[in-house]
Design a protein around this motif. Structure first.
Motif, short mmCIF file in Angstrom:
data_model
loop_
_atom_site.label_atom_id
_atom_site.label_comp_id
_atom_site.label_asym_id
_atom_site.label_seq_id
_atom_site.Cartn_x
_atom_site.Cartn_y
_atom_site.Cartn_z
N LEU A 47 0.82 -1.20 0.00
CA LEU A 47 0.00 0.00 0.00
C LEU A 47 0.86 1.26 0.00
O LEU A 47 0.56 2.24 -0.70
CB LEU A 47 -0.92 0.00 1.22
CG LEU A 47 -2.12 -0.94 1.18
CD1 LEU A 47 -2.91 -0.86 2.47
CD2 LEU A 47 -3.02 -0.61 -0.01
N LEU A 48 1.92 1.23 0.78
CA LEU A 48 2.83 2.37 0.80
C LEU A 48 3.45 2.61 -0.56
O LEU A 48 3.59 3.77 -1.01
CB LEU A 48 3.92 2.15 1.86
CG LEU A 48 4.92 3.29 2.05
CD1 LEU A 48 4.19 4.56 2.48
CD2 LEU A 48 5.98 2.91 3.08
N THR A 49 3.78 1.53 -1.25
CA THR A 49 4.34 1.65 -2.60
C THR A 49 3.32 2.29 -3.55
O THR A 49 3.68 3.14 -4.38
CB THR A 49 4.76 0.27 -3.13
OG1 THR A 49 5.74 -0.30 -2.25
CG2 THR A 49 5.35 0.37 -4.53
N LEU A 50 2.05 1.89 -3.43
CA LEU A 50 1.01 2.47 -4.29
C LEU A 50 0.86 3.96 -4.03
O LEU A 50 0.67 4.75 -4.97
CB LEU A 50 -0.33 1.76 -4.03
CG LEU A 50 -0.41 0.29 -4.44
CD1 LEU A 50 -1.77 -0.29 -4.06
CD2 LEU A 50 -0.17 0.12 -5.93
N VAL A 51 0.95 4.35 -2.76
CA VAL A 51 0.88 5.78 -2.44
C VAL A 51 2.04 6.53 -3.07
O VAL A 51 1.86 7.61 -3.67
CB VAL A 51 0.87 5.98 -0.90
CG1 VAL A 51 0.99 7.47 -0.57
CG2 VAL A 51 -0.39 5.41 -0.29
N VAL A 52 3.24 5.98 -2.96
CA VAL A 52 4.43 6.63 -3.52
C VAL A 52 4.30 6.75 -5.04
O VAL A 52 4.61 7.79 -5.64
CB VAL A 52 5.70 5.85 -3.13
CG1 VAL A 52 6.91 6.39 -3.89
CG2 VAL A 52 5.93 5.92 -1.63
#
Length: 566
Positions: free
Chosen positions: A100-105
Motif C-alpha cells: 500500500l505504501l508503494t502504491l501511495v508513492v
C-alpha cells in the motif's frame, strides 16, 4: 472568464457540488471502516469535475496549467477507490502494508510528474484547440508516462471492483450489503466506461465525459449511503464484530477444512487444547486431539443427539457437549466443518451429585427408617420375640446413624456449593481428618507425611480424606483393622502431591470402581456409601485424579496439583 458552452460547465460544477456534499457527509462517519478513504475519493472526484469545468471555460493560456492541477486529483481517485474497497470488504489483510505504501508513492510520483510536465513533457506532449458546435475543446497529445498511468489506474479500479465481487460471491450477505455493493459497482462502472469510451475516440475530439459521468455515479452512491446504510453497516464492521464476538466467547469454536486441518480456533479453543495459535492452525485435528477427531468422524448430519468430549483444562476435568456443523462458502458446497463446544461440566456434576444423593436418601436412609419403624411397630404390638432392650438399642443406634448421615449430607452439600478455592496445606488437612475419625474408632490409624505441599482446594478435601479413612475402618473385616494414611510425592513429578489411604480389609469391588468411573450406578446395585463419591468429586473439583489398587486390602490414591508458587 468566458463561459463557452455553459451547460457543460454547469453540469460539471453540479456534479462537483453533489459529490463534495456527499464527501462531507461521509467524513462525519469516520468510525466506520473505509469512510475516510471514501471521503477522500469523493473530494478528489469533485476536484476533478471542478478542474475539468474550469479547463473547458478558461483562456487558452490556462488550459495546460489547469490540466496539470486537475491531473493530481485524477491520480488520487483510483488509489482512494482501491483502499476503500480493501477496508469496506474487510480484505485489508490481503495487501501488505508495504505494498500500500508503494502504491501511495507511485500515485504521488504520477501527480508530481503531471505538475512538472512543462519540464519533461512525459505526461502531455502538446495540445491544440478543436472548435466544436458549442465551444472549443482542447485536444491533448499524451506522453509515454500517461499510458503507464492509465494501466496503473485501470488495474486499481478493476482490482477494487473485484474485491467487492469476491465479497458478494464468497459470503452470505443480506439485502443491505448486496444493495451497497451493487450501488458501488454502478458508481464506479459509469465513469470507468465513460473514460474507456473517451480513450477509444468515440466522443467528440477532446471531450472527456468521465467527469460528467460522476453526476450519475453520485446518484448511485447517494442510494447506497441513504437507502442501504453504506456508512454504518459495512461488511468489514460485520466481520470484525463477528470475529470479536467469537474471540470473546467462553465456549471453544474450531473450524476445520475438508482434510480435517484446523483453519481457525478462538482463544477458548486454544486454551482447551493447551496450544498456541501457531501450534494449532494448519495442524491435523487428529494430531491435536485424536478423541475429538474420532468424535467428529462419528457425527451424523441432521441427527439430533449430544456428543460429549472431556478434557483437562487448566488442571480441571471439564465436560463439553460438542456440535458439528458443515461449513460452506457459497452455493451450499461444504468446504469444512465448524466444531463448537458448550461447557456442561457444572451441569453434569450437579446431575451426578443429585443422582447419588437421591440414591442415598431413597435407598440407604429408607432402609434405616424401615428398621426403626419395624422395631417400633413390634414394640407397640407387644411382640416379645426379641428383648425390648435389644429393640430399643437397635432403634437408638439406627437413629444415631441417620443423624450422622444427615450431618454428613449437610457437609457434602456445603462442600459442593463452595465454588471458590483457597490455599490448603495438605498435611494439615489430612491430620485434622484423621483426628476426626480417631475420635469415633479404636482402629489403628497411622499417618506418614513425606511431603508438605499446598493445593488450591476447599472444604471438600478434608471431608474426602475423612470419608476415605472412615470407609477404610468401617468396611474392614480384619481381626485387627489397620489404616495407613500417607502424604507424599507422585514419582518424580514435582507438580503434584498424592494422598494414599491403605487398609488391610477385603478390598473394594470392581463394580464400585466402575460405578465411580462411569458416574452412575445400576438400579439394583449401589456403592457402599457417599464417601467414595465425595473422594471422586474432590479429585475432579480440584483438578486431580482418583485411583484404586486392590492387593491384600485397598489403597485409594488422590493426586492433586500443587500450587505453582510454592
Amino acid at each position: 472568464m468566458t463561459w463557452d458552452g455553459g451547460f457543460y460547465v454547469q453540469l460539471h460544477l453540479l456534479a462537483a457540488v453533489v459529490v463534495a456534499a456527499l464527501g462531507a457527509y461521509t467524513a462525519r462517519n469516520r468510525e466506520t471502516p473505509g469512510t475516510l478513504s471514501l471521503a477522500l475519493l469523493l473530494f478528489a472526484t469533485s476536484g476533478w469535475a471542478v478542474g475539468y469545468a474550469l479547463r473547458l471555460s478558461s483562456p487558452v493560456g490556462l488550459k495546460l496549467l489547469l490540466s496539470q492541477v486537475t491531473f493530481a486529483f485524477i491520480v488520487a481517485v483510483p488509489l482512494c477507490w482501491f483502499v476503500f474497497c480493501l477496508q469496506y470488504t474487510g480484505y485489508r489483510q490481503l495487501v501488505p502494508r508495504n505494498v500500500l505504501l508503494t502504491l501511495v508513492v507511485v500515485s504521488v510520483g504520477f501527480a508530481l510528474a503531471g505538475l512538472t510536465n512543462s519540464v519533461h513533457s512525459l505526461v502531455w506532449q502538446s495540445f491544440e484547440i478543436h472548435p466544436s458546435r458549442t465551444f472549443a475543446f482542447h485536444v491533448e497529445e499524451y506522453g509515454p508516462l500517461y499510458g503507464v498511468y492509465l494501466a496503473y489506474s485501470y488495474t486499481l479500479m478493476l482490482g477494487g471492483a473485484a474485491l467487492i465481487l469476491r465479497m458478494l460471491v464468497g459470503q452470505g450477505n443480506d439485502h443491505l450489503h448486496r444493495g451497497q455493493a451493487f450501488g458501488l459497482l454502478v458508481a464506479v462502472a459509469i465513469p470507468f466506461l465513460a473514460n474507456v469510451v473517451y480513450f477509444l475516440g468515440l466522443t467528440e475530439p477532446g471531450f472527456d465525459p468521465t467527469a460528467m459521468a460522476v453526476l450519475a455515479s453520485g446518484g448511485a452512491l447517494w442510494l447506497s449511503v441513504f437507502r442501504y446504510r453504506l456508512l454504518t453497516l459495512t461488511p468489514a464492521t460485520r466481520d470484525v464484530t463477528r470475529d470479536e464476538f467469537i474471540d470473546r466467547m467462553t465456549d471453544p469454536v474450531v473450524a476445520v477444512n475438508g482434510r480435517r486441518q484446523v483453519v481457525d480456533a478462538n482463544p477458548a479453543a486454544l486454551t482447551l487444547f493447551g496450544r498456541s495459535r501457531q501450534a494449532t492452525v494448519g495442524r491435523s485435528l487428529e494430531r491435536i486431539a485424536s478423541e475429538l477427531n474420532a468424535l467428529v468422524d462419528r457425527h451424523i448430519p441432521d441427527v439430533t443427539g449430544q456428543q460429549v468430549y472431556t478434557q483437562y483444562v487448566d488442571g480441571v476435568h471439564r465436560t463439553y457437549d460438542v456440535g458439528v456443523e458443515p461449513l460452506s462458502l457459497h452455493r451450499d458446497v461444504a468446504t469444512g466443518q465448524l466444531v463448537t463446544f458448550h461447557d456442561v461440566t457444572t451441569r453434569r456434576q450437579r446431575e451426578e451429585h443429585l443422582r447419588v444423593l437421591h440414591r442415598l436418601l431413597r435407598h440407604n436412609l429408607r432402609n434405616d427408617l424401615n428398621i426403626i419403624v419395624g422395631h417400633a411397630r413390634d414394640l407397640h404390638d407387644g411382640d416379645d420375640s426379641v428383648p425390648t432392650t435389644t429393640r430399643t438399642e437397635v432403634i437408638e443406634r439406627t437413629a444415631s446413624q441417620l443423624v450422622s448421615q444427615a450431618d454428613k449430607l449437610g457437609r457434602v452439600v456445603h462442600g459442593i456449593d463452595v465454588e471458590h478455592h483457597e490455599t490448603v496445606d495438605v498435611a494439615e488437612s489430612v491430620a485434622e481428618a484423621v483426628d476426626e475419625v480417631r475420635e469415633t474408632t479404636d482402629a489403628d490409624i497411622s499417618v506418614t507425611i513425606d511431603q508438605h505441599a499446598q493445593v488450591a482446594a476447599g472444604p471438600l478435601l478434608r471431608l474426602a480424606v475423612t470419608e476415605l479413612v472412615e470407609n477404610a475402618v468401617v468396611h474392614n473385616d480384619a481381626a485387627d483393622p489397620t489404616v495407613d494414611v500417607h502424604v507424599g510425592p507422585v514419582g518424580d513429578d514435582p507438580t503434584a502431591v498424592a494422598i494414599r489411604v491403605t487398609d488391610n480389609g477385603p478390598g473394594i469391588s470392581k463394580y464400585e470402581v466402575d460405578a465411580l468411573h462411569l458416574g452412575e450406578e445400576a438400579p439394583l446395585e449401589h456403592t457402599t456409601g457417599v464417601g467414595l463419591w465425595v473422594a471422586t468429586w474432590t479429585a475432579r473439583r480440584y483438578g486431580g485424579e482418583l485411583s484404586f489398587d486392590v492387593d491384600d486390602g485397598t489403597t485409594v490414591t488422590v493426586v492433586l496439583p500443587r500450587l505453582a508458587n510454592e
